[in-house]
Design an enzyme around this catalytic site. Structure first.
Site, short mmCIF file in Angstrom:
data_model
loop_
_atom_site.label_atom_id
_atom_site.label_comp_id
_atom_site.label_asym_id
_atom_site.label_seq_id
_atom_site.Cartn_x
_atom_site.Cartn_y
_atom_site.Cartn_z
N ASP A 142 -3.95 -81.51 84.43
CA ASP A 142 -5.22 -81.74 83.76
C ASP A 142 -5.13 -81.39 82.28
OD1 ASP A 142 -7.90 -82.38 83.39
OD2 ASP A 142 -8.67 -80.50 84.24
N HIS A 185 -10.80 -71.20 86.89
CA HIS A 185 -9.81 -71.53 87.90
C HIS A 185 -8.41 -71.28 87.35
CE1 HIS A 185 -11.29 -75.12 85.70
NE2 HIS A 185 -10.02 -75.30 85.44
N GLN A 253 -6.58 -77.01 91.00
CA GLN A 253 -7.27 -76.01 90.16
C GLN A 253 -8.18 -75.19 91.07
OE1 GLN A 253 -8.59 -79.27 87.62
NE2 GLN A 253 -7.86 -78.19 85.80
N ARG A 283 -12.57 -70.55 73.83
CA ARG A 283 -13.40 -71.58 74.45
C ARG A 283 -13.39 -71.30 75.95
NH1 ARG A 283 -12.46 -76.19 77.32
NH2 ARG A 283 -13.69 -78.05 76.97
N ASP A 285 -13.78 -72.19 79.15
CA ASP A 285 -13.83 -73.48 79.85
C ASP A 285 -14.68 -73.39 81.11
OD1 ASP A 285 -12.62 -76.23 80.16
OD2 ASP A 285 -12.00 -75.35 82.06
N GLU A 327 -18.27 -73.26 77.04
CA GLU A 327 -18.12 -74.70 77.30
C GLU A 327 -18.99 -74.97 78.51
OE1 GLU A 327 -16.37 -78.53 78.86
OE2 GLU A 327 -16.01 -76.63 79.82
N HIS A 396 -11.95 -84.31 73.76
CA HIS A 396 -10.91 -84.81 74.68
C HIS A 396 -11.50 -85.30 76.00
CE1 HIS A 396 -11.72 -80.84 76.12
NE2 HIS A 396 -11.01 -81.08 77.20
#
Ligand code: OTU
Length: 639
Positions: A142, A185, A253, A283, A285, A327, A396
């Site tokens: 990923d 994760h 994940q 960041r 996630d 995020e 992205h």
């Protein structure tokens, strides 16, 4: 933390100080007094209920770990911490500009990024978000969001020494490094997951494992799906675990179990470790997914905020110069808690993506009307001081449309009726569309989900052939970036946008794109365009120059700092968007293919007594503004 625990407090203080050399103890004591309450309060609420066994001892160990990280913090970063504490608004200034890139796509390796620092400086960048660069799962990962180690760099990209060298050079150049911290994760080949697979009970507890489908099915009834097409479902059967593991994203994940305090402690330690290598912004996630509660959608749970506040307290103790960025790709109204609410207001994340502003900008471009954008702006809450939005045009990931559900419902419309044409427009499936993106994860049942594509492709630059088409596409890019740069936040340029780079159409990456359409917007930096950015008249030179101009003009305008007031002014024309910043700045944006004229007197209740001038040309504004198709105007005046 309750005053009736003086013994615990004293013990925690000793734990923290025990790890520290004499010359850092006074500093640690000050921070302890200030932040231990938040740390212990949040952790008690998460893990200390019903006198959980060993909780006090566990806290002591955590404080000792924090002390060790503070002891190991390089002197240069310690000095940076002090400087940031003295200037807590450092990241709100209008001189701030972000840039976001994958390490390999931008420059091959971390060392390659270091060599491109002069390029970033030339653009005016002060904040660099590098997408995941930690050791990632072998094979599918990923784009690095399947982390195999928090302590090692992905070997293809370099070493920890390279990261140190890069952060040192960035710091010297006035650029803060933002790194992804994927805390929801880990990859199934991360040592924690591997230990769980070997049957170690301690690590099995790091994940949510279910022996059969009964609980997963019950949860599944309430959960939504992040990747309904490419990775359906939220649980993965893992025979070696003898059951099903929670995997919100890809099957490899595995969601961490934050109900287990050991997970929190290990994650906090990992974060401080990276901070000590010079990562200045994290960041966080997929922040909304950290806590699971039966009977709910398992996003945005109150415990998510306790976890984030506890992490904030951890950094306040050991690396207070560091920023946390949520995020959380959720509707705007759900974002304020990520900055901390109630007593914790201002004590959680410093930054959050303003994802609905981004999505509404694209909808406005496709629809040539700004009502959704206006609703998003009007519904954008005030933030605590020393906190702001990340404003951006592309990233992205796909453009996630679901964040606009509340604004669409507020207009009494159906989500899919309103946005299906937008999604189809951006995919170039509508007659007359200039866009060449692609819909993401859509199907007959789900007509609107996400949209992929680089800015240049979605704005029509990639396919423009006539001089008019090129100019119009360039104006659309300028328009969206001008919104991100004038809104009030920390604006971000996505790699390649500054060169007008289009979708990745390379054969080499076709398999990646087939598996996950988001790879459409993850091309290798186009070196031909990169070199030609200085060649007058070349396509990349024009885009590069117009973005640089926006950036440079913004840097001169203190009223565009993130903490300056923002107000939308109403106009009768639905294709126009007017944004005022304080009393001395007005942006007028034309989201229409038609030219527009707007008398200054029509600008709502704005005070027109002092003369306005054009921020780009310096020329005095005329009584009526004339805007070409897709054009914009920044008006300024002496306050
Ligand atoms: C984030 O994404 C990352 O930005 C993605 O690149 C990763 O695939 C994902 O996490 C898993 O690590 O969960 O709260 O397009 O916006 O997956 C937001 C959907 C996320 C992304 C979503 C997102």
């Amino acid at each position: 933390m309750k005053p009736e625990h003086p013994d615990l407090l004293a013990a925690l203080r000793r734990s923290l100080l025990s790890a520290l050399p004499m010359d850092r103890q006074a500093l640690a004591e000050v921070r302890f007094d200030r932040h231990v309450g938040a740390l212990v309060g949040t952790l008690q609420a998460l893990y200390g209920k019903d006198d959980a066994t060993g909780f006090d001892g566990w806290l002591g160990e955590l404080l000792q770990t924090i002390g060790q990280c503070l002891a190991a913090r390089p002197a240069e970063l310690l000095a940076l911490d002090e400087d940031r504490l003295a200037h807590p608004d450092w990241f709100l200034q209008s001189r701030m500009l972000g840039y976001c890139a994958y390490v390999d796509r931008f420059a091959g390796t971390l060392d390659g990024v270091r060599q491109r620092v002069p390029y970033l400086r030339e653009l005016g960048v002060t904040y660099l978000h590098l997408l995941p660069f930690l050791k990632m799962q072998a094979g599918d990962n990923d784009g690095g969001f399947a982390v195999a180690s928090f302590e090692a760099i992905e070997p293809r990209l370099g070493t920890m020494a390279d990261l140190d060298a890069l952060t040192a050079q960035l710091r010297a150049s006035g650029i803060s490094l933002c790194g992804d911290f994927v805390l929801n994760h880990v990859a199934s080949d991360h040592p924690w997951a591997q230990a769980a697979l070997r049957g170690e009970a301690r690590y099995r507890d790091y994940f949510h494992v279910f022996p059969d489908r009964s609980l997963p099915d019950a949860y599944e009834a309430q959960l939504s799906q992040v990747f309904p097409e490419v990775a359906p479902g939220n649980f993965t059967a893992v025979p070696a675990l003898g059951g099903w593991v929670w995997s919100t994203f890809y099957p490899y994940q595995w969601d961490l179990n934050y109900g287990n305090r050991a997970v929190f402690a290990d994650i906090a330690k990992a974060l401080l470790g990276l901070a000590n290598h010079g990562v200045e912004v994290f960041r966080l996630d997929s922040s909304p997914f950290l806590w699971k509660r039966p009977g709910t959608s398992c996003v945005n749970q109150p415990e998510v905020h306790l976890i984030l506040q506890a992490l904030r307290a951890v950094i306040e103790l050991a690396a207070p110069g560091v920023l946390l960025k949520a995020e959380a790709i959720v509707p705007t109204a759900e974002l304020p808690p990520y900055f901390g609410s109630g007593e914790a207001r201002g004590h959680e994340c410093h930054l959050a993506y303003h994802s609905s502003l981004m999505a509404a900008g694209w909808a406005a471009l496709a629809e040539q009307r700004t009502d959704l954008l206006a609703r998003v702006i009007d519904g954008t809450p005030e933030l605590p001081s020393s906190a702001t939005w990340l404003t951006y045009v592309r990233c992205h990931d796909d453009i996630v449309w679901s964040t606009l559900k509340p604004e669409i419902a507020a207009g009494g419309e159906s989500f899919s009726q309103r946005l299906t044409p937008v999604s189809r427009f951006l995919a170039g499936e509508v007659d007359g569309s200039f866009a060449r993106g692609q819909a993401f994860q859509t199907s007959a049942e789900v007509p609107v989900f996400g949209s992929n594509g680089m800015t240049a492709a979605l704005t029509g630059l990639s396919t423009a052939t006539t001089a008019d088409e090129i100019v119009h596409a360039e104006r659309r890019i300028r328009l969206l970036y001008a919104l991100a740069l004038s809104f009030g936040g920390l604006p971000l340029i996505y790699m390649g946008d500054e060169l007008g780079q289009g979708n990745d159409e390379s054969d080499a990456h076709a398999a990646l794109r087939d598996a996950d359409g988001r790879w459409l917007q993850r091309p290798l930096l186009d070196t031909a365009r990169w070199i030609a950015r200085d060649r007058p008249g070349s396509p990349s030179a024009r885009i590069h120059a117009l973005l640089r101009e926006l950036v440079q003009v913004r840097k001169q305008l203190p009223m565009l700092a993130a903490d300056q007031p923002r107000r939308r002014l109403t106009t009768a024309d639905p294709a126009l968007l007017v944004l005022a910043r304080g009393d001395a700045f007005v942006a007028v944006m034309n989201f229409s293919a038609l030219p527009k004229t707007l008398p200054l007197s029509a600008l709502g209740d704005i005070d027109n007594s002092a003369p306005w001038s054009d921020a780009f040309t310096g020329q005095a504004a005329t009584a009526a503004l004339s805007l070409a198709p897709w054009d914009l105007c920044w008006l300024v005046r002496q306050p």
